[in-house]
Design an enzyme around this catalytic site. Structure first.
Site, PDB file in Angstrom:
ATOM      1  N   TYR B 104      50.517  -1.814  -0.076  1.00 20.76           N
ATOM      2  CA  TYR B 104      51.352  -3.251   0.106  1.00 20.76           C
ATOM      3  C   TYR B 104      51.232  -4.009   0.245  1.00 20.76           C
ATOM      4  O   TYR B 104      49.221  -4.017   1.155  1.00 20.76           O
ATOM      5  CB  TYR B 104      52.708  -2.955   0.961  1.00 20.76           C
ATOM      6  CG  TYR B 104      53.225  -2.205   1.357  1.00 20.76           C
ATOM      7  CD1 TYR B 104      54.463  -2.428   1.133  1.00 20.76           C
ATOM      8  CD2 TYR B 104      53.426  -0.568   1.348  1.00 20.76           C
ATOM      9  CE1 TYR B 104      56.198  -1.700   0.800  1.00 20.76           C
ATOM     10  CE2 TYR B 104      54.502   0.303   0.525  1.00 20.76           C
ATOM     11  CZ  TYR B 104      55.458  -0.370   0.978  1.00 20.76           C
ATOM     12  OH  TYR B 104      56.896   0.571   0.565  1.00 20.76           O
ATOM     13  N   TYR B 143      52.585   6.468  -3.276  1.00 18.22           N
ATOM     14  CA  TYR B 143      51.481   6.444  -2.431  1.00 18.22           C
ATOM     15  C   TYR B 143      51.393   7.655  -1.374  1.00 18.22           C
ATOM     16  O   TYR B 143      52.363   7.522  -0.421  1.00 18.22           O
ATOM     17  CB  TYR B 143      51.382   4.907  -1.237  1.00 18.22           C
ATOM     18  CG  TYR B 143      52.473   4.393  -0.443  1.00 18.22           C
ATOM     19  CD1 TYR B 143      52.880   4.863   0.855  1.00 18.22           C
ATOM     20  CD2 TYR B 143      53.421   4.107  -1.183  1.00 18.22           C
ATOM     21  CE1 TYR B 143      54.031   5.001   1.516  1.00 18.22           C
ATOM     22  CE2 TYR B 143      54.715   3.247  -0.043  1.00 18.22           C
ATOM     23  CZ  TYR B 143      55.437   3.444   0.746  1.00 18.22           C
ATOM     24  OH  TYR B 143      55.951   3.147   1.788  1.00 18.22           O
ATOM     25  N   ARG B 153      54.465  10.089  -0.391  1.00 22.08           N
ATOM     26  CA  ARG B 153      55.653   9.201  -0.915  1.00 22.08           C
ATOM     27  C   ARG B 153      56.120   8.869  -2.365  1.00 22.08           C
ATOM     28  O   ARG B 153      55.581   8.619  -3.389  1.00 22.08           O
ATOM     29  CB  ARG B 153      56.314   7.780  -0.571  1.00 22.08           C
ATOM     30  CG  ARG B 153      55.886   7.743   1.641  1.00 22.08           C
ATOM     31  CD  ARG B 153      56.890   8.288   1.911  1.00 22.08           C
ATOM     32  NE  ARG B 153      58.212   8.519   1.236  1.00 22.08           N
ATOM     33  CZ  ARG B 153      59.287   7.656   1.188  1.00 22.08           C
ATOM     34  NH1 ARG B 153      58.900   6.625   1.599  1.00 22.08           N
ATOM     35  NH2 ARG B 153      60.605   7.730   1.052  1.00 22.08           N
ATOM     36  N   HIS B 156      59.078   3.932  -4.956  1.00 19.84           N
ATOM     37  CA  HIS B 156      60.519   3.834  -4.201  1.00 19.84           C
ATOM     38  C   HIS B 156      60.235   2.076  -3.965  1.00 19.84           C
ATOM     39  O   HIS B 156      59.083   1.343  -3.807  1.00 19.84           O
ATOM     40  CB  HIS B 156      60.595   4.135  -2.533  1.00 19.84           C
ATOM     41  CG  HIS B 156      59.640   4.123  -1.586  1.00 19.84           C
ATOM     42  ND1 HIS B 156      58.421   4.444  -1.951  1.00 19.84           N
ATOM     43  CD2 HIS B 156      59.765   2.810  -0.893  1.00 19.84           C
ATOM     44  CE1 HIS B 156      58.089   4.350  -0.850  1.00 19.84           C
ATOM     45  NE2 HIS B 156      58.454   3.568  -0.284  1.00 19.84           N
ATOM     46  N   HIS B 158      62.557  -0.648  -1.674  1.00 18.95           N
ATOM     47  CA  HIS B 158      62.622  -0.904  -0.357  1.00 18.95           C
ATOM     48  C   HIS B 158      64.468  -1.964  -0.204  1.00 18.95           C
ATOM     49  O   HIS B 158      63.564  -2.787  -0.670  1.00 18.95           O
ATOM     50  CB  HIS B 158      62.170  -1.223   1.349  1.00 18.95           C
ATOM     51  CG  HIS B 158      61.037  -0.450   1.301  1.00 18.95           C
ATOM     52  ND1 HIS B 158      61.065   0.835   2.387  1.00 18.95           N
ATOM     53  CD2 HIS B 158      59.897   0.416   1.247  1.00 18.95           C
ATOM     54  CE1 HIS B 158      60.652   1.992   2.168  1.00 18.95           C
ATOM     55  NE2 HIS B 158      58.976   1.016   1.578  1.00 18.95           N
TER      56      HIS B 158
HETATM   57 FE   FE2 Z   1      58.048   1.492   1.283  1.00 19.27          FE
END
Ligand code: FE2
Lengths: 176, 237
Positions: B104, B143, B153, B156, B158
């Site tokens: 991110y 990640y 994870r 995805h 959000h």
């Molecule tokens: Fe996330």
């Protein structure tokens, strides 16, 4: 029949959609006649008393009625101490069900890593006479629990309410 | 004045619990007391007003910097309806995601994967009159997270939706079909109902795919319906 989509946590990196100005609901310049500008602050802690430093705190108010210059909604990221701060217009009483009147309040939604669904609560204002007859406040028998929903004055035009997610002094959370 | 029409309760098992042992961050963050039922009033049945001019759309996440982000370009689209199948028009959708390497653009993300200065990872679109939305992005990467040993994870995006009343507020995640990490993810499996989990997974959509340009994924979203269910209405079920 379609079924509502499942909630998933907002996670720790939601700040990609954060815009600090969203914590000021008056930023689009609502008219003076719409209401008194107030500041609302607080601090969020977890079951160990540690600050919740990655939460999104959201407020929504049906009063004064939202328009292009007043979205009625704000969002604030908690800081390293778990603190949040909003500038908004003081809400007026709004109708409850039947003939009831609700005391002025803000709806609060908390979103954070570790919250699988939104946590909902409300913020009322200490000293407001209608608090005595507000349907939600009046339904909470334990004065200590009721107090978790009532912000206290903290200087001119400023109100503060701490939120405890879990344990002693746990905030009253709502299912709507 | 008549009472506002409330949103229906959620169908059992289709929403995750606040206390979910397999997801460590819930341990100190879930209330111990039961939630207090609040009959819905105007504070729950009405919601924010976002003037699109004041909340400008970011419909192409690949064009938010000087250059093009690295990764596989994708188109994500779908329709937002309520549980009665009615479209939710003109509602704001916020999206955010990791870059193609699974990182991110966030100061607290310490995953040892390359940052991409061309990918801030934020989007914002409004549904049209028929509830449809669409945005362009790149496929995010998986990640690691520290929930348990070797925890990753699934890929995805959000999503944040508002709907027409604040009781419809929804934060969720869209997953990608065929991701082997879905079977191992405690956040995804926080939803007990298998059908509800499956509906969090987008579908590859050839109609949304643009030839020579980008793959399309369809993700339809359902917000709570208002009023009694038809079952309750009819009384014959
Ligand atoms: Fe996330």
């Amino acid at each position: 029949m379609p079924v509502a989509t499942a909630s998933q946590t907002i996670g720790p990196y939601w700040h990609l959609i954060e815009h600090a100005e969203m914590a000021d609901l008056t930023r689009f310049g609502p008219g003076e006649e719409m209401g008194e500008r107030i500041t609302v602050t607080g601090r969020i802690t977890d079951g160990a008393g540690a600050p919740v430093s990655d939460a999104a705190v959201e407020i929504w108010q049906a009063s004064p009625p939202p328009d292009d210059r007043f979205p009625g909604y704000g969002r604030c990221a908690t800081d390293g101490e778990g603190r949040f701060r909003f500038v908004t217009l003081r809400p007026e009483p709004v109708p409850g069900l039947g003939n009831q009147t609700q005391a002025p309040h803000l709806s609060i939604v908390l979103l954070a890593r570790g919250l699988m669904t939104a946590l909902r609560t409300r913020l009322y204002f200490a000293g407001e006479a209608l608090n005595e007859t507000d349907p939600l406040l009046a339904s909470i028998e334990d004065p200590a629990e009721r107090a978790t929903l009532v912000a206290q004055p903290a200087g001119p035009g400023t109100w503060t309410l701490d939120i405890r997610l879990q344990g002693e002094g746990e905030t009253v959370f709502l299912e709507v | 004045m008549s009472d506002p029409v409330p949103f229906r309760p959620f169908v059992a098992g289709t929403q995750p619990p606040l206390d979910h042992a397999a997801y460590g961050s819930t341990h100190l963050r879930h209330p111990k007391r039961a939630l207090r039922r609040l009959p819905q009033t105007v504070s729950e049945t009405t919601g924010p007003h976002f003037a699109p001019a004041l909340f400008p759309a970011i419909g192409d996440l690949t064009k938010q910097a000087a250059g093009a982000p690295l990764g596989e370009r994708i188109i994500v689209g779908g329709r937002v309806t309520d549980e009665d199948g009615r479209p939710v028009p003109n509602t704001m959708i916020e999206v955010w995601q990791a870059n193609a390497a699974g990182r991110y653009a966030h100061p607290r993300d310490t995953h040892d994967a390359p940052a991409d200065p061309n990918f801030p990872g934020e989007g914002r679109v409004f549904t049209d009159a028929d509830g449809h939305y669409r945005f362009v992005s790149i496929k995010p990467g998986a990640y690691p997270w520290r929930n348990h040993h070797n925890a990753w994870r699934p890929v995805h995006i959000h999503f944040s939706l508002f709907g027409s009343g604040f009781a419809q507020r929804l934060i969720t995640q869209m997953y990608f079909p065929g991701d082997p990490l879905l079977a191992l993810d405690p956040i995804y499996h926080g939803v007990a109902d298998a059908g509800a989990r499956d509906r969090l997974v987008s579908r590859f959509d050839l109609d949304l795919t643009e030839p020579e340009w980008a793959l399309g994924y369809r993700f339809d979203i359902v917000l709570r319906g208002r009023g009694a269910t038809p079952f309750e209405d009819g009384g014959h079920h």
